[in-house]
Each structure stands twice: as C-alpha cells, then as structure tokens.
Design a protein around this motif. Structure first.
Motif, PDB file in Angstrom:
ATOM      1  N   GLU A  49      42.432  46.689  32.138  1.00 53.56           N
ATOM      2  CA  GLU A  49      42.675  46.044  30.908  1.00 53.56           C
ATOM      3  C   GLU A  49      44.000  46.206  30.462  1.00 53.56           C
ATOM      4  N   ILE A  50      44.407  45.115  29.824  1.00 54.71           N
ATOM      5  CA  ILE A  50      45.809  44.695  29.374  1.00 54.71           C
ATOM      6  C   ILE A  50      46.060  45.027  27.978  1.00 54.71           C
ATOM      7  N   HIS A  51      46.643  46.055  27.542  1.00 56.45           N
ATOM      8  CA  HIS A  51      47.142  46.343  26.037  1.00 56.45           C
ATOM      9  C   HIS A  51      48.545  45.924  25.917  1.00 56.45           C
ATOM     10  N   ALA A  52      48.986  45.291  24.609  1.00 57.76           N
ATOM     11  CA  ALA A  52      50.252  45.030  24.312  1.00 57.76           C
ATOM     12  C   ALA A  52      50.325  45.617  22.880  1.00 57.76           C
ATOM     13  N   ASP A  53      51.207  46.249  22.689  1.00 49.58           N
ATOM     14  CA  ASP A  53      51.822  46.957  21.361  1.00 49.58           C
ATOM     15  C   ASP A  53      53.309  46.111  20.904  1.00 49.58           C
ATOM     16  N   TRP A  54      52.984  45.112  20.167  1.00 50.31           N
ATOM     17  CA  TRP A  54      54.095  44.335  19.515  1.00 50.31           C
ATOM     18  C   TRP A  54      54.879  45.024  18.408  1.00 50.31           C
ATOM     19  N   SER A  55      54.816  46.002  17.979  1.00 51.55           N
ATOM     20  CA  SER A  55      55.358  46.700  16.800  1.00 51.55           C
ATOM     21  C   SER A  55      56.917  46.878  16.872  1.00 51.55           C
ATOM     22  N   GLU A  56      57.379  46.861  18.050  1.00 53.31           N
ATOM     23  CA  GLU A  56      58.828  47.100  18.335  1.00 53.31           C
ATOM     24  C   GLU A  56      59.595  45.605  18.626  1.00 53.31           C
ATOM     25  N   SER A  57      58.691  44.431  18.593  1.00 55.06           N
ATOM     26  CA  SER A  57      59.268  43.210  19.239  1.00 55.06           C
ATOM     27  C   SER A  57      60.148  42.478  18.018  1.00 55.06           C
ATOM     28  N   GLY A  58      59.867  42.858  16.656  1.00 57.26           N
ATOM     29  CA  GLY A  58      60.407  42.195  15.605  1.00 57.26           C
ATOM     30  C   GLY A  58      59.928  40.802  15.387  1.00 57.26           C
ATOM     31  N   LEU A  59      58.805  40.350  16.131  1.00 55.35           N
ATOM     32  CA  LEU A  59      58.279  39.186  15.968  1.00 55.35           C
ATOM     33  C   LEU A  59      57.300  39.102  14.720  1.00 55.35           C
ATOM     34  N   ASP A  60      57.222  37.783  13.813  1.00 58.52           N
ATOM     35  CA  ASP A  60      56.429  37.837  12.823  1.00 58.52           C
ATOM     36  C   ASP A  60      54.811  37.632  13.152  1.00 58.52           C
ATOM     37  N   ASP A  61      54.205  37.660  12.187  1.00 59.43           N
ATOM     38  CA  ASP A  61      52.822  37.470  12.230  1.00 59.43           C
ATOM     39  C   ASP A  61      52.454  35.902  12.743  1.00 59.43           C
ATOM     40  N   GLU A  62      53.148  34.897  12.393  1.00 57.15           N
ATOM     41  CA  GLU A  62      52.738  33.767  12.924  1.00 57.15           C
ATOM     42  C   GLU A  62      53.133  33.430  14.585  1.00 57.15           C
ATOM     43  N   GLU A  63      53.963  34.326  15.148  1.00 61.89           N
ATOM     44  CA  GLU A  63      54.117  34.055  16.535  1.00 61.89           C
ATOM     45  C   GLU A  63      52.829  34.558  17.240  1.00 61.89           C
ATOM     46  N   ALA A  64      51.972  35.578  16.631  1.00 59.23           N
ATOM     47  CA  ALA A  64      50.940  35.714  17.324  1.00 59.23           C
ATOM     48  C   ALA A  64      50.146  34.640  17.867  1.00 59.23           C
ATOM     49  N   ALA A  65      49.965  33.662  17.159  1.00 52.35           N
ATOM     50  CA  ALA A  65      49.261  32.151  17.456  1.00 52.35           C
ATOM     51  C   ALA A  65      49.614  31.852  18.619  1.00 52.35           C
ATOM     52  N   TYR A  66      50.736  31.999  19.515  1.00 53.59           N
ATOM     53  CA  TYR A  66      51.144  31.526  20.635  1.00 53.59           C
ATOM     54  C   TYR A  66      50.576  32.475  21.762  1.00 53.59           C
ATOM     55  N   GLY A  67      50.100  33.585  21.269  1.00 56.19           N
ATOM     56  CA  GLY A  67      49.392  34.523  22.615  1.00 56.19           C
ATOM     57  C   GLY A  67      50.658  35.096  23.256  1.00 56.19           C
ATOM     58  N   ALA A  68      50.242  35.422  24.738  1.00 52.40           N
ATOM     59  CA  ALA A  68      51.120  35.938  25.558  1.00 52.40           C
ATOM     60  C   ALA A  68      50.832  35.760  27.022  1.00 52.40           C
ATOM     61  N   THR A  69      51.937  36.218  28.045  1.00 57.48           N
ATOM     62  CA  THR A  69      51.587  35.819  29.400  1.00 57.48           C
ATOM     63  C   THR A  69      51.787  37.257  30.065  1.00 57.48           C
ATOM     64  N   ALA A  70      50.932  37.518  30.942  1.00 58.43           N
ATOM     65  CA  ALA A  70      51.312  38.591  31.955  1.00 58.43           C
ATOM     66  C   ALA A  70      50.812  38.149  33.187  1.00 58.43           C
ATOM     67  N   ILE A  71      51.924  38.697  34.208  1.00 54.59           N
ATOM     68  CA  ILE A  71      52.087  38.027  35.449  1.00 54.59           C
ATOM     69  C   ILE A  71      52.022  39.557  36.364  1.00 54.59           C
ATOM     70  N   PHE A  72      51.388  39.489  37.452  1.00 56.55           N
ATOM     71  CA  PHE A  72      51.083  40.609  38.265  1.00 56.55           C
ATOM     72  C   PHE A  72      51.471  40.228  39.740  1.00 56.55           C
ATOM     73  N   TYR A  73      52.389  40.708  40.324  1.00 55.07           N
ATOM     74  CA  TYR A  73      53.143  40.589  41.407  1.00 55.07           C
ATOM     75  C   TYR A  73      52.798  41.782  42.485  1.00 55.07           C
ATOM     76  N   PRO A  74      51.849  41.378  43.721  1.00 57.45           N
ATOM     77  CA  PRO A  74      51.621  42.214  44.586  1.00 57.45           C
ATOM     78  C   PRO A  74      53.028  42.851  45.377  1.00 57.45           C
ATOM     79  N   GLU A  75      53.225  43.937  45.726  1.00 52.84           N
ATOM     80  CA  GLU A  75      54.316  44.594  46.031  1.00 52.84           C
ATOM     81  C   GLU A  75      54.379  44.061  47.581  1.00 52.84           C
ATOM     82  N   ASN A  76      53.189  43.738  48.091  1.00 52.60           N
ATOM     83  CA  ASN A  76      53.281  43.164  49.420  1.00 52.60           C
ATOM     84  C   ASN A  76      53.632  41.674  49.811  1.00 52.60           C
ATOM     85  N   GLY A  77      53.874  41.207  48.521  1.00 53.18           N
ATOM     86  CA  GLY A  77      54.531  39.727  48.592  1.00 53.18           C
ATOM     87  C   GLY A  77      53.348  38.751  48.679  1.00 53.18           C
ATOM     88  N   GLY A  78      52.259  39.120  48.073  1.00 46.75           N
ATOM     89  CA  GLY A  78      51.150  38.006  47.994  1.00 46.75           C
ATOM     90  C   GLY A  78      51.315  37.224  46.683  1.00 46.75           C
TER      91      GLY A  78
END
Length: 341
Positions: A49-78
C-alpha cells in the motif's frame, strides 16, 4: 479343511494391509494439502500500500487533480516499477521479493509545462530540470511549476510477504504496516520575492529583469541541485507609488526556481521600456545578497531588493509630461456663471 482356512487368513491379512496403506496415503495427502509452505503456492509478488501525506507540500487543492507518480527501483538494478496514482493519497502496487528504493512526486512525467525529467532508469540519476531554457543565451524564460517529492530507501519485500493479497495466504502474513509505505512530499522548489525600488517610476511603462546563478535542475532522490546554473528572466509588475511621492515607487514579482544559493552573490540586470514608447532604461547590479527568512508557518522566504538610479524623464507617448497630462475635455462640460466680488 486346514489349508482353506489358512488361505482365507492370508487374503484377509493382505486386504487389511492394503486398506491401512490406502488410509496412510490419504492422510499424507491431506497433510501436504494443508501445509502452508510458500514454495508450493507459487505466489511471486506482495501487495504494498502506498500512502502520501501532502500536508507539508504547500500545494493547493486544485493540484490534487493531477495525481502523483511513485517509482520503485530494485537495488539489484532491475527494471523500475512506475505507479501512476490518480488518487495522489493512496494506491497499491505488487512487487517481487527484494529491496527497493522508492520516489514519489506530484503529477506525472508529462504533466509539467516547464519541467522535464531525465535519468529515470536509475534511482540516483532521476533528475528534474528546467525545460524552457534558451540554449544560446543559457537563459531560463519561464519559471518552473511547484515540484514536491519524498523518498524511502531500502524497503524490503520478504518471502513471507508474498501472496498477501490472497485470502488463502493471509494466515501468517506480516502485519499490514509492514506491507505499506508512507511518503510526506515536500517542495524541491524555492520561491524568490524580488522588489525593485525605482526613482522615476512614473516614466516606466514595463520592465523585465534577469538574475544569474539559478540552479538548472534537482535530483529527486537527494533533493540536491546540480552545479550547472542558468540565468532566470522574469517580468516586474505591480507598480506601487510611495505614499509621499507621485514619481517614485516599487515594482515587484515572485517566481520559482530549483534553488538559490544565499551564500553566493548574484547579479541582476533590469531593462525598462519608458512611457514615450521609444526610450529604454537599463541598469545592472552586481554582488547582491539574497535574504532568508522563515514565515510563521515555517516556510522559507527568500527576498531580494534593489534600488535603481533616477530613470530619465520622458514625455509620454500621448503627449503628456511624464505621465501627467490633464486635458481640458477631462474637466467636464463648460458652465457659465457670475462671480460675486
């Protein structure tokens, strides 16, 4: 008679042995079927599960419509796993066993107008850079949008977490908090407030300025900016006259950049078009310091103030005098009357 009885006993004994063998086989099969051995389930991934707390980002409510991106990098270089989050606060991802470094930022790679990304195939090289730079002048024409990010390093998906999304496999799975990540994105962009005090503001129609030493990019994994710098161009607006002067006042603006180094002096150049429509005024300032302050909300505030020399007086394009050109027709209709003495 004795021989017949012996044969029957032998047959009964063999039948009993066969029945016992069959029962043992059935019992062994049931035991194996009920055994919770991971290698027999063939589950290869764990649901995180991915949870994101945006309370310290300073972004307004309209920015929420753009969503977000998470990237997971395997440490083995995959190959990295990219998750596009329509809901920027919550999403799920399935990952194979292994260790990962993860980055989460607002919007997606393609949702920024003035920011682009490079080095996305590696955790340490993922970089956001100003995309609207004029290469010949090495000058940035547009201010980048607000970019916020956070990272989590060395998150491990273990063998006993595999198959946690299956009802059959939930027995013995680690607690839910071990299968979730919580990000708290913060701004990678700094905001600079520039105020220019102008002697002869009444002669200025419009003005632009440039400041050098602006970082051209930032690495999302560390928040560190690159050593390459650009010159930022910005427009000055909001002319305000001093209360005690109809001629002098200020123009100001606020714009974003990846970072400013307050410890290094900056050079500022101002170019103004005057009210006659033909003349221009230019002035350069060197070795200026950027001041740092913190707001009541804990936000970093960067400010820069400069004072110009006297801007030459020019006659406005409409024929007035330095912007003050009252016309007779502006006085209203003529009224005749006697003046008592």
């Amino acid at each position: 008679m004795k021989k017949v009885i012996s044969d029957r006993q032998t047959d009964d004994r063999q039948a009993g042995i066969f029945a016992l063998y069959s029962l043992c086989c059935i019992f062994l099969s049931l035991c194996l079927a009920g055994c919770d051995r991971r290698e027999l389930t063939y589950y290869m991934e764990s649901e995180i599960e991915i949870h994101a707390d945006w309370s310290e980002s300073g972004l307004d409510d309209e920015e929420a419509a753009y969503g977000a991106t998470a990237i997971f990098y395997p440490e083995n270089g995959g190959t990295p796993k990219v998750v596009l989050m329509g809901n920027r606060e919550y999403a799920k991802v399935r990952l194979p066993e292994g260790r990962y470094n993860a980055v989460l930022f607002n919007r997606s790679f393609d949702d920024f107008a003035c920011i682009a990304f490079r080095g996305s195939d590696s955790y340490c090289t993922l970089e956001a850079y100003a995309s609207r730079a004029e290469s010949r002048a090495d000058e940035l024409a547009d201010s980048p949008e607000t970019l916020c990010a956070d990272r989590i390093e060395s998150f491990e998906v273990t063998e006993d977490m595999l198959g946690n999304y299956s009802d059959v496999m939930k027995a013995g799975i680690p607690a839910a908090e071990d299968c979730s990540l919580c990000f708290t994105p913060r701004q990678l962009i700094e905001e600079l407030q520039v105020t220019v005090h102008i002697k002869g503001l009444n002669n200025v129609r419009s003005a632009v300025a440039t400041i050098n030493g602006v970082s051209s990019s930032v690495f999302l994994a560390t928040g560190e900016v690159s050593q390459q710098t650009l010159t930022q161009r910005f427009e000055l607006d909001n002319p305000v006259y001093y209360p005690d002067s109809p001629f002098n006042g200020t123009m100001e603006t606020t714009f974003n950049s990846f970072a400013f180094n307050p410890d290094r002096p900056h050079d500022v150049s101002i170019q103004a078009r005057l009210v006659d429509g033909q003349s221009t005024y230019e002035q350069e300032f060197t070795g200026l310091d950027i001041s740092e302050d913190v707001s009541e909300e804990g936000t970093l505030i960067l400010t820069l103030e400069v004072q110009t020399d006297k801007v030459p007086d020019v006659k406005p394009e409409d024929g007035g005098d330095s912007g003050f050109n009252p016309k007779v027709e502006d006085w209203g209709e003529e009224q005749k009357g006697d003046i008592k003495v």
